[in-house]
Structure formats: structure tokens, C-alpha cells
Design a protein around this motif. Structure first.
Motif, PDB file in Angstrom:
ATOM      1  N   LYS A  30       0.658  -1.097   0.304  1.00  0.00           N
ATOM      2  CA  LYS A  30       0.261   0.058   0.250  1.00  0.00           C
ATOM      3  C   LYS A  30       1.266   1.230   0.285  1.00  0.00           C
ATOM      4  CE  LYS A  30      -4.067  -1.853   2.597  1.00  0.00           C
ATOM      5  NZ  LYS A  30      -5.265  -1.681   3.648  1.00  0.00           N
TER       6      LYS A  30
ATOM      7  N   GLN B 211      -5.343  -2.789  -6.056  1.00  0.00           N
ATOM      8  CA  GLN B 211      -6.296  -2.602  -4.915  1.00  0.00           C
ATOM      9  C   GLN B 211      -6.667  -0.911  -4.751  1.00  0.00           C
ATOM     10  OE1 GLN B 211      -8.755  -5.072  -3.299  1.00  0.00           O
ATOM     11  NE2 GLN B 211      -9.559  -2.804  -2.793  1.00  0.00           N
TER      12      GLN B 211
ATOM     13  N   GLU C 270      -8.071   1.667  -2.325  1.00  0.00           N
ATOM     14  CA  GLU C 270      -9.078   1.857  -1.086  1.00  0.00           C
ATOM     15  C   GLU C 270     -10.017   2.126  -1.284  1.00  0.00           C
ATOM     16  OE1 GLU C 270      -7.342   3.838   2.846  1.00  0.00           O
ATOM     17  OE2 GLU C 270      -8.012   5.085   1.603  1.00  0.00           O
ATOM     18  N   GLY C 271     -10.715   1.587  -0.381  1.00  0.00           N
ATOM     19  CA  GLY C 271     -12.749   1.656  -0.926  1.00  0.00           C
ATOM     20  C   GLY C 271     -13.455   1.196  -2.009  1.00  0.00           C
TER      21      GLY C 271
ATOM     22  N   VAL D 209      -4.346   5.105  -1.858  1.00  0.00           N
ATOM     23  CA  VAL D 209      -3.436   4.251  -1.240  1.00  0.00           C
ATOM     24  C   VAL D 209      -3.884   3.571  -2.001  1.00  0.00           C
ATOM     25  CG1 VAL D 209      -2.980   2.803   0.503  1.00  0.00           C
ATOM     26  CG2 VAL D 209      -3.921   5.279   1.471  1.00  0.00           C
ATOM     27  N   HIS D 210      -3.418   2.672  -2.418  1.00  0.00           N
ATOM     28  CA  HIS D 210      -4.036   1.312  -3.277  1.00  0.00           C
ATOM     29  C   HIS D 210      -2.680   0.446  -3.942  1.00  0.00           C
ATOM     30  CE1 HIS D 210      -1.212   4.301  -5.424  1.00  0.00           C
ATOM     31  NE2 HIS D 210      -0.642   3.695  -6.678  1.00  0.00           N
ATOM     32  N   SER D 211      -2.253  -0.481  -3.977  1.00  0.00           N
ATOM     33  CA  SER D 211      -1.624  -2.172  -4.449  1.00  0.00           C
ATOM     34  C   SER D 211      -2.038  -2.429  -5.475  1.00  0.00           C
ATOM     35  CB  SER D 211      -1.026  -2.474  -3.311  1.00  0.00           C
ATOM     36  OG  SER D 211      -2.928  -3.536  -2.826  1.00  0.00           O
TER      37      SER D 211
END
Length: 128
Positions: free
Chosen positions: A57, A76, A78-79, A98-100
Motif C-alpha cells: 500500500k 486494490q 482504497e474503498g 491509497v493502493h497496491s
């Protein structure tokens, strides 16, 4: 003597290339340039993922456009529900989200990440 130096150099370069190729997640900076938007710049990076590797993340101080060059990556944000992209597909990631990303394929995966970000700030901001 020159032959020995050539062999040593070849071994050293070959070892460096192997060590670099074995990195599970590798970022290669391609270009960084000012743009007409005051206080912002464009940055382009190639990111290579070994199979199963997760880019943990994080966020960016601006927008990102991720283009999958090869393989299959799961993003992915966030949310949101996870999004799976294959070679040739793109994803827009808004500023600060925020992401990954994870390589969910059996081979190497690569993306071309293009950012429009604020100058003078860290490009990648890790998040716990």
C-alpha cells in the motif's frame, strides 16, 4: 593481461545483471520533466514484478495512469473492489488514493506508470 581484465569485467557485469534481474520488484525511472501546470511535473516509471510479488500500500502526490505492459496485475484501490488488468489495459488512480498492485500471473508482469505530481515531494508515499 587484457584477456584476464576482459573476463573479470564480463563476470562482474554478468553478475550485476543477474542480481538486478532477480529483484522481485524493480522500478526503472524513464523520464521526469516539468509541465505547464505550475508546481507539477510528469514522471514515467517502468515497474517489473516477479510472480506473486505485491507492491505494498502506497499513495502518490498526484495522479497516476498505470498501463500493463505484460502479465496480469491486480490493483486494490482504497474503498473499491479489486481490479484485474492484463497486458494492454490501463487504470487511472486519483491523487492521494491509497493502493497496491500484485502480480497474480505465473510469469513476470510489468507496468508503465505515468504520474502528474507535485514537484519536490516524494513520488511514492508508503502507507501502513
Amino acid at each position: 593481461m587484457k584477456m584476464i581484465q576482459a573476463i573479470v569485467l564480463a563476470l562482474a557485469l554478468g553478475g550485476a545483471a543477474t542480481a538486478q534481474a532477480e529483484q522481485p520488484l524493480q522500478r526503472t525511472d524513464l523520464i521526469k520533466n516539468d509541465i505547464d501546470v505550475p508546481g507539477h511535473e510528469a514522471v514515467q516509471v517502468r515497474v517489473d514484478f516477479a510472480p506473486g510479488v505485491l507492491a505494498p500500500k502506497h499513495a502518490h502526490p498526484g495522479e497516476e495512469i498505470a498501463f500493463v505492459i505484460e502479465g496480469t496485475l491486480e490493483y486494490q484501490l482504497e474503498g473499491r473492489q479489486p481490479v484485474t488488468l492484463q497486458a494492454g489495459q490501463s487504470l487511472f488512480i486519483p491523487s492521494g488514493v491509497v493502493h497496491s498492485a500484485k502480480n497474480i500471473g505465473s510469469g513476470k508482469a510489468s507496468e508503465l506508470a505515468t504520474y502528474i505530481v507535485r514537484q519536490g515531494e516524494a513520488l511514492v508515499v508508503p502507507v501502513k
